[in-house]
Design a protein around this motif. Sequence first.
Motif, PDB file in Angstrom:
ATOM      1  N   VAL A   1       7.480   6.986   2.451  1.00 18.98           N
ATOM      2  CA  VAL A   1       8.235   7.838   3.051  1.00 18.98           C
ATOM      3  C   VAL A   1       9.649   7.068   3.557  1.00 18.98           C
ATOM      4  O   VAL A   1       9.296   6.254   4.149  1.00 18.98           O
ATOM      5  N   CYS A   2      10.710   7.654   3.234  1.00 17.25           N
ATOM      6  CA  CYS A   2      11.837   7.183   3.587  1.00 17.25           C
ATOM      7  C   CYS A   2      12.988   8.003   3.746  1.00 17.25           C
ATOM      8  O   CYS A   2      12.682   9.279   3.188  1.00 17.25           O
ATOM      9  N   SER A   3      13.974   7.653   4.086  1.00 20.29           N
ATOM     10  CA  SER A   3      15.312   8.682   4.015  1.00 20.29           C
ATOM     11  C   SER A   3      15.888   8.873   2.489  1.00 20.29           C
ATOM     12  O   SER A   3      15.643   8.064   1.487  1.00 20.29           O
ATOM     13  N   THR A   4      16.764   9.839   2.428  1.00 18.07           N
ATOM     14  CA  THR A   4      17.070  10.054   1.063  1.00 18.07           C
ATOM     15  C   THR A   4      17.968   9.110   0.365  1.00 18.07           C
ATOM     16  O   THR A   4      17.878   8.689  -0.651  1.00 18.07           O
ATOM     17  N   LYS A   5      18.718   8.132   1.125  1.00 15.06           N
ATOM     18  CA  LYS A   5      19.721   7.087   0.601  1.00 15.06           C
ATOM     19  C   LYS A   5      18.481   5.843   0.074  1.00 15.06           C
ATOM     20  O   LYS A   5      19.008   5.043  -0.964  1.00 15.06           O
ATOM     21  N   ASN A   6      17.300   5.936   0.455  1.00 19.27           N
ATOM     22  CA  ASN A   6      16.469   4.707   0.148  1.00 19.27           C
ATOM     23  C   ASN A   6      15.163   5.191  -0.837  1.00 19.27           C
ATOM     24  O   ASN A   6      14.601   4.291  -1.331  1.00 19.27           O
ATOM     25  N   VAL A   7      15.359   6.315  -1.285  1.00 18.55           N
ATOM     26  CA  VAL A   7      14.485   6.831  -2.262  1.00 18.55           C
ATOM     27  C   VAL A   7      14.396   6.124  -3.707  1.00 18.55           C
ATOM     28  O   VAL A   7      13.286   5.637  -4.191  1.00 18.55           O
ATOM     29  N   GLU A   8      15.398   5.962  -4.122  1.00 19.56           N
ATOM     30  CA  GLU A   8      15.472   5.183  -5.499  1.00 19.56           C
ATOM     31  C   GLU A   8      14.941   3.393  -5.519  1.00 19.56           C
ATOM     32  O   GLU A   8      14.025   3.024  -6.261  1.00 19.56           O
ATOM     33  N   LEU A   9      15.352   3.053  -4.177  1.00 20.86           N
ATOM     34  CA  LEU A   9      14.876   1.694  -3.875  1.00 20.86           C
ATOM     35  C   LEU A   9      13.302   1.509  -3.929  1.00 20.86           C
ATOM     36  O   LEU A   9      12.751   0.714  -4.555  1.00 20.86           O
ATOM     37  N   VAL A  10      12.878   2.500  -2.986  1.00 18.42           N
ATOM     38  CA  VAL A  10      11.622   2.382  -2.864  1.00 18.42           C
ATOM     39  C   VAL A  10      10.718   2.658  -4.155  1.00 18.42           C
ATOM     40  O   VAL A  10       9.555   2.234  -4.382  1.00 18.42           O
ATOM     41  N   ARG A  11      11.228   3.913  -4.865  1.00 12.53           N
ATOM     42  CA  ARG A  11      10.708   4.009  -6.188  1.00 12.53           C
ATOM     43  C   ARG A  11      10.696   2.925  -6.987  1.00 12.53           C
ATOM     44  O   ARG A  11       9.604   2.228  -7.675  1.00 12.53           O
ATOM     45  N   SER A  12      11.722   1.704  -7.010  1.00 15.25           N
ATOM     46  CA  SER A  12      11.686   0.735  -7.580  1.00 15.25           C
ATOM     47  C   SER A  12      10.738  -0.442  -7.417  1.00 15.25           C
ATOM     48  O   SER A  12      10.345  -1.186  -8.115  1.00 15.25           O
ATOM     49  N   LEU A  13      10.006  -0.177  -6.104  1.00 14.55           N
ATOM     50  CA  LEU A  13       9.129  -1.120  -5.739  1.00 14.55           C
ATOM     51  C   LEU A  13       7.788  -0.769  -6.057  1.00 14.55           C
ATOM     52  O   LEU A  13       6.757  -1.585  -5.763  1.00 14.55           O
ATOM     53  N   GLY A  14       7.590   0.288  -6.809  1.00 20.18           N
ATOM     54  CA  GLY A  14       6.140   0.747  -7.400  1.00 20.18           C
ATOM     55  C   GLY A  14       5.519   1.867  -6.656  1.00 20.18           C
ATOM     56  O   GLY A  14       4.537   2.221  -7.023  1.00 20.18           O
ATOM     57  N   ALA A  15       6.158   2.698  -5.785  1.00 14.55           N
ATOM     58  CA  ALA A  15       5.701   3.723  -4.984  1.00 14.55           C
ATOM     59  C   ALA A  15       5.313   4.702  -6.241  1.00 14.55           C
ATOM     60  O   ALA A  15       6.247   5.085  -7.003  1.00 14.55           O
ATOM     61  N   ASP A  16       4.068   5.293  -6.190  1.00 14.43           N
ATOM     62  CA  ASP A  16       3.734   6.563  -7.079  1.00 14.43           C
ATOM     63  C   ASP A  16       4.397   7.531  -6.868  1.00 14.43           C
ATOM     64  O   ASP A  16       4.748   8.538  -7.774  1.00 14.43           O
ATOM     65  N   ASP A  17       4.555   8.116  -5.516  1.00 12.91           N
ATOM     66  CA  ASP A  17       4.801   9.063  -4.951  1.00 12.91           C
ATOM     67  C   ASP A  17       6.213   8.983  -3.975  1.00 12.91           C
ATOM     68  O   ASP A  17       5.725   7.791  -3.060  1.00 12.91           O
ATOM     69  N   VAL A  18       7.169   9.463  -3.593  1.00 14.10           N
ATOM     70  CA  VAL A  18       8.274   9.188  -2.569  1.00 14.10           C
ATOM     71  C   VAL A  18       8.336  10.719  -1.746  1.00 14.10           C
ATOM     72  O   VAL A  18       8.633  11.534  -2.465  1.00 14.10           O
ATOM     73  N   ILE A  19       8.406  10.526  -0.512  1.00 10.80           N
ATOM     74  CA  ILE A  19       8.653  11.801   0.168  1.00 10.80           C
ATOM     75  C   ILE A  19      10.036  11.347   1.159  1.00 10.80           C
ATOM     76  O   ILE A  19      10.139  10.396   1.801  1.00 10.80           O
ATOM     77  N   ASP A  20      10.813  12.138   0.824  1.00  8.61           N
ATOM     78  CA  ASP A  20      12.244  12.055   1.620  1.00  8.61           C
ATOM     79  C   ASP A  20      12.138  12.824   3.039  1.00  8.61           C
ATOM     80  O   ASP A  20      11.795  13.986   3.109  1.00  8.61           O
ATOM     81  N   TYR A  21      11.945  11.999   4.150  1.00  9.39           N
ATOM     82  CA  TYR A  21      11.683  12.504   5.296  1.00  9.39           C
ATOM     83  C   TYR A  21      12.652  13.424   5.890  1.00  9.39           C
ATOM     84  O   TYR A  21      12.575  14.359   6.969  1.00  9.39           O
ATOM     85  N   GLU A  22      13.780  13.331   5.222  1.00 11.81           N
ATOM     86  CA  GLU A  22      15.087  14.231   5.781  1.00 11.81           C
ATOM     87  C   GLU A  22      14.729  15.697   5.262  1.00 11.81           C
ATOM     88  O   GLU A  22      15.467  16.808   5.595  1.00 11.81           O
ATOM     89  N   LYS A  23      13.885  15.838   4.105  1.00 11.62           N
ATOM     90  CA  LYS A  23      13.434  16.985   3.485  1.00 11.62           C
ATOM     91  C   LYS A  23      12.309  17.624   3.832  1.00 11.62           C
ATOM     92  O   LYS A  23      12.232  19.035   3.793  1.00 11.62           O
ATOM     93  N   ASP A  24      11.265  16.672   3.926  1.00  7.09           N
ATOM     94  CA  ASP A  24      10.015  17.077   4.015  1.00  7.09           C
ATOM     95  C   ASP A  24       9.467  16.352   5.017  1.00  7.09           C
ATOM     96  O   ASP A  24       9.428  15.267   5.258  1.00  7.09           O
ATOM     97  N   ASP A  25       8.254  17.072   5.663  1.00  7.31           N
ATOM     98  CA  ASP A  25       7.231  16.604   6.696  1.00  7.31           C
ATOM     99  C   ASP A  25       6.212  16.240   6.297  1.00  7.31           C
ATOM    100  O   ASP A  25       5.491  17.282   5.716  1.00  7.31           O
ATOM    101  N   PHE A  26       5.422  14.944   6.067  1.00  9.35           N
ATOM    102  CA  PHE A  26       4.305  14.739   5.204  1.00  9.35           C
ATOM    103  C   PHE A  26       3.151  15.113   6.134  1.00  9.35           C
ATOM    104  O   PHE A  26       2.069  15.659   5.503  1.00  9.35           O
ATOM    105  N   THR A  27       3.226  15.560   7.292  1.00  6.89           N
ATOM    106  CA  THR A  27       2.166  16.256   8.257  1.00  6.89           C
ATOM    107  C   THR A  27       1.940  17.638   8.013  1.00  6.89           C
ATOM    108  O   THR A  27       1.006  18.064   8.376  1.00  6.89           O
ATOM    109  N   LYS A  28       2.843  18.174   7.165  1.00  6.53           N
ATOM    110  CA  LYS A  28       2.871  19.600   7.045  1.00  6.53           C
ATOM    111  C   LYS A  28       2.582  20.031   5.459  1.00  6.53           C
ATOM    112  O   LYS A  28       2.646  21.002   5.364  1.00  6.53           O
ATOM    113  N   ASN A  29       2.598  19.131   4.547  1.00 12.26           N
ATOM    114  CA  ASN A  29       2.438  19.327   3.270  1.00 12.26           C
ATOM    115  C   ASN A  29       1.023  19.655   2.629  1.00 12.26           C
ATOM    116  O   ASN A  29       1.055  19.903   1.448  1.00 12.26           O
TER     117      ASN A  29
END
Length: 326
Positions: free
Chosen positions: A186-214
């Motif tokens: 889970v990170c902000s929009t501007k860091n989605v690609e960085l976090v994905r490059s580190l190996g994350a299988d899924d990425v949630i942009d907290y500016e668009k989605d709330d993981f506690t409600k999905n």
Amino acid sequence: MKAVVYDHYGPPDVLRIAEVDRPVPEDDEVLVRIHAATVNRSDAHTREANRSNGPVVMFISRMVSGWRGPRQRILGTELAGDVVAVGASVRKFVVGDEVFANTGFRFGAHAEYAAVPENGRIALKPSNMSFEEAAAVTDGALNCISCFRSANLRKDETILVYGASGSIGTAGVQLAKCFGAYVTAVCSTKNVELVRSLGADDVIDYEKDDFTKNGQTYDVIFDAVGKQSFGRSKGSLKPGGRYIATDHLGNVFLAAWTGRFGNKKVIFAIPPRYTQEDLLFLKQLIEAGKYRAVIDRRYPLEQVVEATKYVETQQKVGNVVLTVGA
């Protein structure tokens, strides 16, 4: 030698450059000429005596660091450099070795030299890293290794890393993959690609989605930035799930309570236990290409105030490095 010192607790402006005595290594210590260090949240919290975390934490901080003023005037826990002297009983290192280390509550890394115990958190620098990169990996990574072992993170479990773009978060994503887990970051929009490059299988942009409600649930939720809570995250944990906290004193009591009652646990490793073996494990991962440093900005030692102010914006991505000397 040149060092960054502070004589009383307060904002970043209490830091200043001064000439101080060079450390003399004890029999079981090595003297490291520092090429790079970092500014991290431990430095920031200690410098202000944890005032921003409330009166109870501030009281504890002063009891540890010095009531009227800091006992250790030089901050900095992460460093990389070369060994220039060894104590009489040292056998693991020789003059000329390139090393990286984490001094923990000894601090002392915001300087040109530091003495580090031979059996402390010090190891030969990874061969495929620069001094700046090596300085920028120990704090976040050792924290995560300790947390994941305390939570017994297992292969094929699912983990959500909240705050995945910070120092601890970028380490958490990479190390959770090394532990064999399926990682949602889970990170902000501007860091989605960085976090994905580190190996994350899924990425949630907290500016668009709330993981506690999905509607998704996880075996482990790792709050890498102290901005969630067990209460808010509990519904997103599977039965038997673990919430790993990295901040907030109240989690000490929640860890004790949930350890006895209920099937969802709070894990809060206080004090954290980092070992030389953990650092050697990290070195192996780095040299195998399974872990890399994430550096946001680099500042010369003389600009430590500016570096600290940037860290305290809580907007840094990965780590902020101080370069020392040539």
